[in-house]
Design an enzyme around this catalytic site. Sequence first.
Site, PDB file in Angstrom:
ATOM      1  N   ARG A 130     -10.511  -0.744  -0.965  1.00 49.33           N
ATOM      2  CA  ARG A 130      -9.995   0.043  -2.077  1.00 49.33           C
ATOM      3  C   ARG A 130     -10.706   1.393  -2.258  1.00 49.33           C
ATOM      4  O   ARG A 130     -10.830   1.912  -3.347  1.00 49.33           O
ATOM      5  CB  ARG A 130     -10.056  -0.754  -3.383  1.00 49.33           C
ATOM      6  CG  ARG A 130      -9.123  -1.932  -3.439  1.00 49.33           C
ATOM      7  CD  ARG A 130      -7.698  -1.414  -3.561  1.00 49.33           C
ATOM      8  NE  ARG A 130      -6.735  -2.505  -3.522  1.00 49.33           N
ATOM      9  CZ  ARG A 130      -5.866  -2.690  -2.544  1.00 49.33           C
ATOM     10  NH1 ARG A 130      -5.864  -1.879  -1.500  1.00 49.33           N
ATOM     11  NH2 ARG A 130      -4.995  -3.661  -2.578  1.00 49.33           N
ATOM     12  N   SER A 131     -11.151   1.952  -1.137  1.00 50.85           N
ATOM     13  CA  SER A 131     -11.849   3.237  -1.181  1.00 50.85           C
ATOM     14  C   SER A 131     -10.889   4.424  -1.179  1.00 50.85           C
ATOM     15  O   SER A 131     -11.295   5.542  -1.479  1.00 50.85           O
ATOM     16  CB  SER A 131     -12.787   3.360   0.021  1.00 50.85           C
ATOM     17  OG  SER A 131     -12.038   3.352   1.227  1.00 50.85           O
ATOM     18  N   ALA A 185       0.892  -1.945  11.942  1.00 49.42           N
ATOM     19  CA  ALA A 185       0.295  -2.837  10.949  1.00 49.42           C
ATOM     20  C   ALA A 185      -0.274  -4.058  11.671  1.00 49.42           C
ATOM     21  O   ALA A 185       0.440  -4.732  12.406  1.00 49.42           O
ATOM     22  CB  ALA A 185       1.346  -3.263   9.929  1.00 49.42           C
ATOM     23  N   HIS A 190       3.601  -2.924   0.841  1.00 50.08           N
ATOM     24  CA  HIS A 190       3.286  -1.812   1.745  1.00 50.08           C
ATOM     25  C   HIS A 190       4.529  -1.371   2.525  1.00 50.08           C
ATOM     26  O   HIS A 190       4.763  -0.171   2.697  1.00 50.08           O
ATOM     27  CB  HIS A 190       2.170  -2.194   2.716  1.00 50.08           C
ATOM     28  CG  HIS A 190       0.825  -2.289   2.077  1.00 50.08           C
ATOM     29  ND1 HIS A 190       0.156  -1.212   1.561  1.00 50.08           N
ATOM     30  CD2 HIS A 190       0.019  -3.355   1.872  1.00 50.08           C
ATOM     31  CE1 HIS A 190      -0.995  -1.592   1.062  1.00 50.08           C
ATOM     32  NE2 HIS A 190      -1.104  -2.893   1.236  1.00 50.08           N
TER      33      HIS A 190
END
Length: 185
Positions: free
Chosen positions: A24-25, A46, A62
């Site tokens: 989650r950066s 992916a 996504h």
Amino acid sequence: MSGVVLNLSDTGLAGTLLVLGGARSGKSRFAEGQVTALPGPRLYIATGRAWDEEMQARIAQHKAERAHAGWQTVEEPLDVPGVLERHTHIPVLLDCLTLWLTNLLLEEQDVEAQSTRLLHSLSTRAAPTVLVGNEVGLGIVPDNVLARRFRDEAGRLHQRLAAQAGQVVFVAAGLPMVLKGQKPA
């Protein structure tokens, strides 16, 4: 993250951008922005697998987010080098290296050989490639053999890629920091 558009006009490993960061950066958002700034078509590789309902929901979300942005998506948990070799002339975003590594370890594949194959595939590309990976070496030493092997293999893979990639960016709290390559204006 706006205002940071790196030069991805080179080919092969010179045209490779490695984007690292923690969970989650903002690394994936940054990486996607770099590729969507390029003319299409574009390919999203992916590597995640849906092992449970929560991961199934993440993958579906996504996919939905990328559908309107003109992405072609290839879901490939293992043969990432093969996908890169089949799509040499369009920009590619690979998200993510550490899930790919997890898949290799779980399938008991030769990580060293697959990493070498990945580097070779990247060296033959005629279009920019953006790779995303989780930096997992900043935390504590894991308490089990598999987790320690994963951490070590991820560190080795990232180092090999960073040594040869044209550009490397570390993202923390949504802020990209250029570690290698062209500095933002």
